[in-house]
Design an enzyme around this catalytic site. Structure first.
Site, PDB file in Angstrom:
ATOM      1  N   PRO A  92       0.788  -1.181   0.197  1.00  0.00           N
ATOM      2  CA  PRO A  92       0.083  -0.002   0.086  1.00  0.00           C
ATOM      3  C   PRO A  92       1.030   1.228  -0.006  1.00  0.00           C
ATOM      4  O   PRO A  92       0.338   2.385  -0.117  1.00  0.00           O
ATOM      5  CB  PRO A  92      -0.630  -0.036   1.284  1.00  0.00           C
ATOM      6  CG  PRO A  92      -0.270  -1.400   2.071  1.00  0.00           C
ATOM      7  CD  PRO A  92       0.409  -2.256   1.199  1.00  0.00           C
ATOM      8  N   GLU A 119       1.237  -7.982   7.094  1.00  0.00           N
ATOM      9  CA  GLU A 119       1.705  -7.441   8.256  1.00  0.00           C
ATOM     10  C   GLU A 119       2.919  -6.617   8.091  1.00  0.00           C
ATOM     11  O   GLU A 119       3.511  -5.606   8.991  1.00  0.00           O
ATOM     12  CB  GLU A 119       2.037  -8.421   9.672  1.00  0.00           C
ATOM     13  CG  GLU A 119       0.541  -8.672  10.018  1.00  0.00           C
ATOM     14  CD  GLU A 119       0.505  -9.819  11.214  1.00  0.00           C
ATOM     15  OE1 GLU A 119       1.651 -10.485  11.317  1.00  0.00           O
ATOM     16  OE2 GLU A 119      -0.446  -9.629  11.947  1.00  0.00           O
ATOM     17  N   ARG A 157      -2.887  -8.528 -20.974  1.00  0.00           N
ATOM     18  CA  ARG A 157      -3.574  -8.197 -22.010  1.00  0.00           C
ATOM     19  C   ARG A 157      -3.042  -7.142 -22.912  1.00  0.00           C
ATOM     20  O   ARG A 157      -3.735  -6.823 -23.789  1.00  0.00           O
ATOM     21  CB  ARG A 157      -5.161  -7.744 -21.506  1.00  0.00           C
ATOM     22  CG  ARG A 157      -5.068  -6.639 -20.498  1.00  0.00           C
ATOM     23  CD  ARG A 157      -6.347  -6.589 -19.840  1.00  0.00           C
ATOM     24  NE  ARG A 157      -7.502  -6.583 -20.642  1.00  0.00           N
ATOM     25  CZ  ARG A 157      -7.710  -5.900 -21.476  1.00  0.00           C
ATOM     26  NH1 ARG A 157      -6.978  -4.532 -21.696  1.00  0.00           N
ATOM     27  NH2 ARG A 157      -8.767  -5.869 -22.366  1.00  0.00           N
ATOM     28  N   ASP A 172      -9.579   0.209 -25.475  1.00  0.00           N
ATOM     29  CA  ASP A 172     -10.100   0.096 -24.091  1.00  0.00           C
ATOM     30  C   ASP A 172      -9.852   1.322 -23.333  1.00  0.00           C
ATOM     31  O   ASP A 172      -9.307   2.448 -23.984  1.00  0.00           O
ATOM     32  CB  ASP A 172      -9.033  -0.546 -23.329  1.00  0.00           C
ATOM     33  CG  ASP A 172      -9.254  -2.191 -23.508  1.00  0.00           C
ATOM     34  OD1 ASP A 172     -10.365  -2.327 -23.832  1.00  0.00           O
ATOM     35  OD2 ASP A 172      -8.396  -2.795 -23.209  1.00  0.00           O
TER      36      ASP A 172
HETATM   37 CL1  6GU Z   1      -0.409  -3.686  -3.125  1.00  0.00          CL
HETATM   38  N1  6GU Z   1      -1.208  -4.463  -0.755  1.00  0.00           N
HETATM   39  C1  6GU Z   1      -2.102  -4.235   0.184  1.00  0.00           C
HETATM   40  N2  6GU Z   1      -1.951  -5.070   1.252  1.00  0.00           N
HETATM   41  N3  6GU Z   1      -3.051  -3.581   0.282  1.00  0.00           N
HETATM   42  C2  6GU Z   1      -3.183  -2.480  -0.874  1.00  0.00           C
HETATM   43  C3  6GU Z   1      -2.520  -2.779  -1.888  1.00  0.00           C
HETATM   44  C4  6GU Z   1      -1.304  -3.489  -1.736  1.00  0.00           C
HETATM   45  N4  6GU Z   1      -2.708  -1.824  -2.953  1.00  0.00           N
HETATM   46  C5  6GU Z   1      -3.799  -1.288  -2.318  1.00  0.00           C
HETATM   47  N5  6GU Z   1      -4.269  -1.807  -1.071  1.00  0.00           N
END
Ligand code: 6GU
Length: 257
Positions: A92, A119, A157, A172
Site C-alpha cells: 500500500p 503485516e 492483456r 480500451d
Molecule cells: Cl499492493 N497491498 C495491500 N496490502 N493493500 C493494498 C495494496 C497492496 N494496494 C492497495 N491496497
C-alpha cells in the site's frame, strides 16, 4: 513475457491461470507464468517465513532470508547481457498502479512480483531487492496477492496477440487517456431503446467521430481528472469549453503533467 510471482499463498493464483485469456496466452507461449512459494526457501523444520519486529510492535514481518533466496533462485538464469529484471513489491506504500505503468512493465521480457505480506516485510528486501513498489489504490487489503493478480492481468492483456484482435486493447478505456465510448449489439431496438442511428449508418468516418465525441463527453462527466492529462485538438477543446464552461481548461495536456 515471463512473469514470476513469489508468495506465501500460491493457491491464490490458480484461478487466474485457468482464465481463458491466460490459458490462450500460455498455450501460444506468449506468456509464461510461474508461482513460487517463499516458504519453500526456508530451512527450518517448520518452514517459518516470518518473525517478530525488532523494537517491538504488533504483527510479524516476512524474514529477509527466504525472500532473498527465492528471488535469487528465480532470477539466476538471467544472462549478464540481458536487461535488469523489474522486481515489483505489492505494497500500500507503493506508487499507484496505472495503465501507463502497466504499459511500461509490459515492455520487459521478464518481471518478478513479490507479494507483500499483510503485516509487513523486512525493510532490507525493499531497499536492496525491489525495483518498484506498487499499490493498486488507496485502501487496505489483507495481502499483496490480489494486487499481484491485478498487475499480471493488466500486463498480459497488453502483450501483442493475447487479445483476439489488437484493436480491442487499443480502444480500451484508459489506453488513450479517455474512457471508452458506449457500445451496442443487436437488437437495434430493445424495449423501445434504440441504438444511436449513426452506428447503423455504415459511415465509418462518422462513426469514428461520434465515438471520439462520446469518449470525451463521458470522460468529462465521470473523470474530469483524466481529461486534464490527455491531449485534445484545439477544435475539441473549444467544443468542450462551450459544453462545460466551468472546466474551460480541461484537455490542456500541459496541465496534468
Ligand atoms: Cl499492493 N497491498 C495491500 N496490502 N493493500 C493494498 C495494496 C497492496 N494496494 C492497495 N491496497
Amino acid at each position: 513475457m515471463r512473469i514470476d510471482i513469489l508468495t506465501l499463498f500460491p493457491q491464490f493464483f490458480s484461478t487466474l491461470l485457468q482464465s481463458a485469456i491466460f490459458q490462450r496466452a500460455q498455450d501460444k507461449e506468449m506468456v509464461s507464468f510461474n508461482v513460487y512459494n517463499i516458504r519453500d526457501y526456508t530451512h527450518d523444520k517448520h518452514h517459518i517465513a516470518d518473525d517478530y519486529p525488532f523494537g517491538g510492535g504488533a504483527g510479524m514481518l516476512l524474514k529477509p532470508e527466504p525472500v532473498f533466496e527465492a528471488l535469487e533462485d528465480v532470477l539466476k538464469d538471467r544472462h549478464a547481457d540481458e536487461p535488469p529484471i523489474p522486481v515489483i513489491l505489492t505494497t500500500p506504500q507503493g506508487q499507484i498502479f496505472s495503465q501507463s505503468l502497466a504499459y511500461q512493465l509490459s515492455q520487459h521480457k521478464r518481471i518478478a512480483i513479490l507479494c507483500g505480506h499483510y503485516e509487513g516485510i523486512d525493510d532490507r528486501v525493499r531497499e536492496h531487492l525491489v525495483t518498484h513498489e506498487v499499490s493498486i489504490g488507496d485502501y487496505v487489503l489483507s495481502g499483496g496477492e490480489l494486487p499481484a493478480l491485478v498487475i499480471a492481468d493488466a500486463l498480459v492483456r497488453l502483450i501483442p496477440g493475447v487479445l483476439g484482435s489488437e484493436e480491442s486493447a487499443v480502444a480500451d478505456s484508459h489506453s488513450d487517456g479517455l474512457l471508452e465510448y458506449p457500445q451496442f449489439t443487436r437488437p437495434a431496438d430493445f424495449r423501445g431503446w434504440k441504438v444511436p442511428e449513426v452506428l447503423l449508418s455504415g459511415n465509418h468516418a462518422k462513426i469514428a467521430a461520434w465515438r471520439r465525441e462520446q469518449s470525451i463527453l463521458k470522460t468529462a462527466h465521470k473523470r474530469p481528472d483524466m481529461l486534464a492529462k490527455t491531449s485534445l485538438t484545439a477544435k475539441e477543446k473549444k467544443w468542450l469549453a462551450e459544453l462545460f464552461p466551468i472546466q474551460a481548461d480541461i484537455g490542456n495536456s500541459s496541465l496534468g503533467k
